[in-house]
Design an enzyme around this catalytic site. Structure first.
Site, PDB file in Angstrom:
ATOM      1  N   TYR A  55      -1.219   8.075   7.116  1.00  0.00           N
ATOM      2  CA  TYR A  55      -2.428   7.241   7.288  1.00  0.00           C
ATOM      3  C   TYR A  55      -2.280   6.292   8.469  1.00  0.00           C
ATOM      4  O   TYR A  55      -3.236   6.021   9.197  1.00  0.00           O
ATOM      5  CB  TYR A  55      -2.712   6.426   6.021  1.00  0.00           C
ATOM      6  CG  TYR A  55      -3.199   7.286   4.869  1.00  0.00           C
ATOM      7  CD1 TYR A  55      -4.550   7.623   4.762  1.00  0.00           C
ATOM      8  CD2 TYR A  55      -2.321   7.769   3.915  1.00  0.00           C
ATOM      9  CE1 TYR A  55      -4.999   8.417   3.717  1.00  0.00           C
ATOM     10  CE2 TYR A  55      -2.764   8.562   2.864  1.00  0.00           C
ATOM     11  CZ  TYR A  55      -4.103   8.884   2.776  1.00  0.00           C
ATOM     12  OH  TYR A  55      -4.540   9.678   1.758  1.00  0.00           O
ATOM     13  N   ARG A  70     -15.552  -4.263  -9.250  1.00  0.00           N
ATOM     14  CA  ARG A  70     -15.454  -4.094  -7.789  1.00  0.00           C
ATOM     15  C   ARG A  70     -16.648  -4.759  -7.098  1.00  0.00           C
ATOM     16  O   ARG A  70     -16.480  -5.406  -6.057  1.00  0.00           O
ATOM     17  CB  ARG A  70     -15.376  -2.612  -7.428  1.00  0.00           C
ATOM     18  CG  ARG A  70     -14.996  -2.377  -5.967  1.00  0.00           C
ATOM     19  CD  ARG A  70     -15.069  -0.928  -5.565  1.00  0.00           C
ATOM     20  NE  ARG A  70     -16.426  -0.421  -5.633  1.00  0.00           N
ATOM     21  CZ  ARG A  70     -16.804   0.826  -5.369  1.00  0.00           C
ATOM     22  NH1 ARG A  70     -15.895   1.730  -5.038  1.00  0.00           N
ATOM     23  NH2 ARG A  70     -18.052   1.189  -5.445  1.00  0.00           N
ATOM     24  N   ASP A 124      -3.191  -0.500  -3.911  1.00  0.00           N
ATOM     25  CA  ASP A 124      -3.245   0.733  -3.120  1.00  0.00           C
ATOM     26  C   ASP A 124      -1.964   0.848  -2.317  1.00  0.00           C
ATOM     27  O   ASP A 124      -1.342  -0.164  -1.977  1.00  0.00           O
ATOM     28  CB  ASP A 124      -4.456   0.735  -2.178  1.00  0.00           C
ATOM     29  CG  ASP A 124      -4.765   2.150  -1.713  1.00  0.00           C
ATOM     30  OD1 ASP A 124      -5.492   2.857  -2.419  1.00  0.00           O
ATOM     31  OD2 ASP A 124      -4.231   2.565  -0.669  1.00  0.00           O
ATOM     32  N   ARG A 144     -13.217   4.703 -10.304  1.00  0.00           N
ATOM     33  CA  ARG A 144     -14.686   4.788 -10.216  1.00  0.00           C
ATOM     34  C   ARG A 144     -15.366   5.574 -11.326  1.00  0.00           C
ATOM     35  O   ARG A 144     -16.586   5.580 -11.396  1.00  0.00           O
ATOM     36  CB  ARG A 144     -15.063   5.384  -8.861  1.00  0.00           C
ATOM     37  CG  ARG A 144     -14.804   4.442  -7.710  1.00  0.00           C
ATOM     38  CD  ARG A 144     -14.848   5.162  -6.386  1.00  0.00           C
ATOM     39  NE  ARG A 144     -13.733   6.099  -6.296  1.00  0.00           N
ATOM     40  CZ  ARG A 144     -13.481   6.858  -5.243  1.00  0.00           C
ATOM     41  NH1 ARG A 144     -14.288   6.839  -4.211  1.00  0.00           N
ATOM     42  NH2 ARG A 144     -12.435   7.670  -5.236  1.00  0.00           N
ATOM     43  N   ARG A 154      -4.696   6.987 -11.238  1.00  0.00           N
ATOM     44  CA  ARG A 154      -5.994   6.391 -10.880  1.00  0.00           C
ATOM     45  C   ARG A 154      -6.830   6.066 -12.116  1.00  0.00           C
ATOM     46  O   ARG A 154      -8.059   6.137 -12.070  1.00  0.00           O
ATOM     47  CB  ARG A 154      -6.805   7.314  -9.955  1.00  0.00           C
ATOM     48  CG  ARG A 154      -6.188   7.550  -8.609  1.00  0.00           C
ATOM     49  CD  ARG A 154      -6.742   6.548  -7.595  1.00  0.00           C
ATOM     50  NE  ARG A 154      -6.110   6.745  -6.307  1.00  0.00           N
ATOM     51  CZ  ARG A 154      -6.685   7.383  -5.282  1.00  0.00           C
ATOM     52  NH1 ARG A 154      -7.906   7.837  -5.383  1.00  0.00           N
ATOM     53  NH2 ARG A 154      -6.045   7.523  -4.157  1.00  0.00           N
TER      54      ARG A 154
HETATM   55  O1  CP3 Z   1      -3.474   4.914 -10.448  1.00  0.00           O
HETATM   56  C1  CP3 Z   1      -4.043   3.810 -10.505  1.00  0.00           C
HETATM   57  O2  CP3 Z   1      -4.962   3.564 -11.325  1.00  0.00           O
HETATM   58  C2  CP3 Z   1      -3.520   2.663  -9.655  1.00  0.00           C
HETATM   59  C3  CP3 Z   1      -4.226   2.365  -8.473  1.00  0.00           C
HETATM   60  C4  CP3 Z   1      -4.085   3.271  -7.259  1.00  0.00           C
HETATM   61  C5  CP3 Z   1      -5.118   3.405  -6.307  1.00  0.00           C
HETATM   62  N1  CP3 Z   1      -4.649   4.123  -5.261  1.00  0.00           N
HETATM   63  C6  CP3 Z   1      -6.459   2.825  -6.449  1.00  0.00           C
HETATM   64  C7  CP3 Z   1      -7.538   3.320  -5.594  1.00  0.00           C
HETATM   65  C8  CP3 Z   1      -2.993   4.000  -6.792  1.00  0.00           C
HETATM   66  C9  CP3 Z   1      -1.651   4.240  -7.439  1.00  0.00           C
HETATM   67  C10 CP3 Z   1      -3.361   4.524  -5.508  1.00  0.00           C
HETATM   68  C11 CP3 Z   1      -2.445   5.313  -4.669  1.00  0.00           C
HETATM   69  C12 CP3 Z   1      -2.933   5.925  -3.431  1.00  0.00           C
HETATM   70  N2  CP3 Z   1      -3.818   5.402  -2.533  1.00  0.00           N
HETATM   71  C13 CP3 Z   1      -2.450   7.151  -2.922  1.00  0.00           C
HETATM   72  C14 CP3 Z   1      -1.388   8.015  -3.559  1.00  0.00           C
HETATM   73  C15 CP3 Z   1      -1.921   8.785  -4.708  1.00  0.00           C
HETATM   74  C16 CP3 Z   1      -2.933   9.859  -4.357  1.00  0.00           C
HETATM   75  O3  CP3 Z   1      -4.041   9.756  -4.876  1.00  0.00           O
HETATM   76  O4  CP3 Z   1      -2.588  10.779  -3.633  1.00  0.00           O
HETATM   77  C17 CP3 Z   1      -3.124   7.388  -1.721  1.00  0.00           C
HETATM   78  C18 CP3 Z   1      -2.955   8.608  -0.836  1.00  0.00           C
HETATM   79  C19 CP3 Z   1      -3.978   6.270  -1.466  1.00  0.00           C
HETATM   80  C20 CP3 Z   1      -4.852   6.019  -0.276  1.00  0.00           C
HETATM   81  C21 CP3 Z   1      -6.257   5.929  -0.686  1.00  0.00           C
HETATM   82  N3  CP3 Z   1      -6.810   4.857  -1.374  1.00  0.00           N
HETATM   83  C22 CP3 Z   1      -7.282   6.879  -0.470  1.00  0.00           C
HETATM   84  C23 CP3 Z   1      -7.093   8.214   0.195  1.00  0.00           C
HETATM   85  C24 CP3 Z   1      -8.461   6.340  -1.032  1.00  0.00           C
HETATM   86  C25 CP3 Z   1      -9.839   6.924  -1.006  1.00  0.00           C
HETATM   87  C26 CP3 Z   1      -9.901   7.847  -2.172  1.00  0.00           C
HETATM   88  C27 CP3 Z   1     -11.282   8.352  -2.467  1.00  0.00           C
HETATM   89  O5  CP3 Z   1     -11.330   9.186  -3.390  1.00  0.00           O
HETATM   90  O6  CP3 Z   1     -12.271   7.914  -1.849  1.00  0.00           O
HETATM   91  C28 CP3 Z   1      -8.120   5.106  -1.625  1.00  0.00           C
HETATM   92  C29 CP3 Z   1      -9.033   4.213  -2.361  1.00  0.00           C
HETATM   93  C30 CP3 Z   1      -8.710   3.958  -3.805  1.00  0.00           C
HETATM   94  N4  CP3 Z   1      -7.483   3.581  -4.252  1.00  0.00           N
HETATM   95  C31 CP3 Z   1      -9.629   3.940  -4.899  1.00  0.00           C
HETATM   96  C32 CP3 Z   1      -8.895   3.529  -6.018  1.00  0.00           C
HETATM   97  C33 CP3 Z   1      -9.415   3.269  -7.411  1.00  0.00           C
HETATM   98  C34 CP3 Z   1     -11.119   4.210  -4.826  1.00  0.00           C
HETATM   99  C35 CP3 Z   1     -11.678   2.992  -4.199  1.00  0.00           C
HETATM  100  C36 CP3 Z   1     -13.050   2.598  -4.609  1.00  0.00           C
HETATM  101  O7  CP3 Z   1     -14.028   3.050  -3.992  1.00  0.00           O
HETATM  102  O8  CP3 Z   1     -13.167   1.766  -5.526  1.00  0.00           O
END
Ligand code: CP3
Length: 351
Positions: free
Chosen positions: A159, A46, A83, A37, A33
């Site tokens: 999910y 964003r 994502d 943020r 990640r």
């Molecule tokens: O690693 C990276 O920089 C690449 C981008 C990436 C994101 N999500 C960006 C993101 C990757 C590889 C993911 C994978 C992902 N997404 C997973 C597996 C890894 C993990 O963290 O367990 C999962 C379970 C998701 C599903 C997901 N997407 C969730 C649960 C959320 C909300 C998370 C939160 O903390 O609110 C997201 C959103 C998300 N994906 C964000 C980012 C940067 C935050 C979104 C935002 O508000 O800008």
């Protein structure tokens, strides 16, 4: 390799060398990640995109946010900004990210729901993401490895069944028990979709891919093989059929009890979460296999001496092994960017 793209030999990329089983010291480093943020420039882009989903599907802006942490910190790998939930979105499950509430999808909880999804991945719906992969590879320094990724079928299914994130993946676990043939069919669709998607990312310019099994830790013993290990092994084999020798990182978060079995999926590297003792994990793993991760994301929030000690502990356990320095899970939005710079400087000073 895409036509017209000039790349130096892969051996220039330290992350790829480690994925090939080489011990590189100091170890190469990136952060899960890393585009996110905690970076003000990410929040600005964003806002420009209008939403998280719009950002995922805008090739120019997705490229921009992928490159931001590379410019700021010079990580050894970039990971495609996207994502894991764009796969169900492309299948027809309509992904949205609700600010403050997490991801939302149209639930796929029964065989009838599943019948409403596409029977195979409509790859054209992911064209903007694949376009971003090509743009990112073209813009990256040649020594920086580009990682693509997908979620493992069980994690994505968790999910899809609930239509949202849940604390314990309860709805998907209940479906796996009450309707095992539905769950098997959903996992099957995700295996095939993931093979197509990862192969397309590699074709578009990704050097390696990571499979995130973030919610494997909740699976009861008897479901680990059918719902996590076997589907991941099928993805690895399917990707390598299309892209022979492709490096694949498997991140089985919360499943330190089964590292040897995850190694047997054909993974080139195993991600190790912060709840696991890295030295013990190295003993359990086949010796030439790469590991990645283990730093507690909370230490990165704390900074200072606590961070230095945590970094040193990971380095001590990793020394002498093929290892990629990383966190045990994603960086949190409370992390001060200066702490990331401090962590990297310490890794690069490693004796
Ligand atoms: O690693 C990276 O920089 C690449 C981008 C990436 C994101 N999500 C960006 C993101 C990757 C590889 C993911 C994978 C992902 N997404 C997973 C597996 C890894 C993990 O963290 O367990 C999962 C379970 C998701 C599903 C997901 N997407 C969730 C649960 C959320 C909300 C998370 C939160 O903390 O609110 C997201 C959103 C998300 N994906 C964000 C980012 C940067 C935050 C979104 C935002 O508000 O800008």
């Amino acid at each position: 390799m895409g036509a017209g793209r000039v790349t130096l030999p892969d051996t220039e990329r330290s992350v790829l060398r480690v994925l090939g089983g080489e011990t590189v010291w100091p170890p190469p480093a990136w952060v899960m990640r890393q585009a996110g943020r905690y970076l003000p420039e990410y929040l600005a882009t964003r806002a420009q995109a209008g939403s998280f989903k719009a950002l995922c599907y805008d090739p120019a802006l997705a490229t921009e946010v992928t490159l931001q942490p590379i410019r700021r910190f010079g990580f050894d790998a970039a990971i495609l900004f996207s994502d894991i939930l764009v796969v169900p979105d492309a299948l027809g499950a309509d992904f949205e990210l609700d600010a403050g509430e997490g991801p939302r999808l149209t639930p796929t909880a029964t065989g009838a729901d599943l019948a409403r999804l596409a029977p195979e991945l409509p790859l054209d719906r992911l064209a903007p993401v694949l376009d971003a992969v090509g743009r990112i590879r073209a813009a990256l320094p040649s020594e920086t490895t580009l990682l693509g990724f997908c979620g493992a079928p069980w994690t994505v299914a968790a999910y899809m069944v609930a239509g949202r994130g849940t604390p314990d993946q309860g709805p998907a676990l209940a479906a796996a028990r009450s309707d095992p043939s539905f769950m098997a069919a959903l996992v099957d669709l995700l295996v095939q979709s993931s093979v197509e998607y990862l192969a397309a990312q590699l074709e578009a310019g990704a050097d390696a891919v990571q499979i995130f099994e973030s919610h494997g830790g909740v699976l009861p013993e008897d479901l680990v093989e059918p719902l996590s290990l076997a589907p991941i092994a099928r993805i690895v084999a399917g990707v390598r059929e299309r892209r022979p020798g492709a490096p694949v990182i498997v991140f089985p978060r919360g499943r330190a009890d089964r590292l040897r079995d995850y190694a047997a999926t054909g993974a080139s590297c195993l991600g190790i979460d912060q709840g696991t003792n890295l030295a013990a994990a190295r003993v359990a793993m086949p010796s030439g296999l790469a590991s990645q991760g283990n730093l507690d994301p909370a230490a990165l929030v704390l900074g200072g001496d606590a961070l230095d000690r945590a970094v040193d502990a990971v380095l001590a356990a990793a020394k002498g092994h093929p290892h990629i320095f990383n966190l045990g899970h994603g960086i949190t939005k409370e992390t001060p960017p200066a702490h990331v710079a401090r962590m990297l400087a310490r890794v690069r000073d490693a004796a």
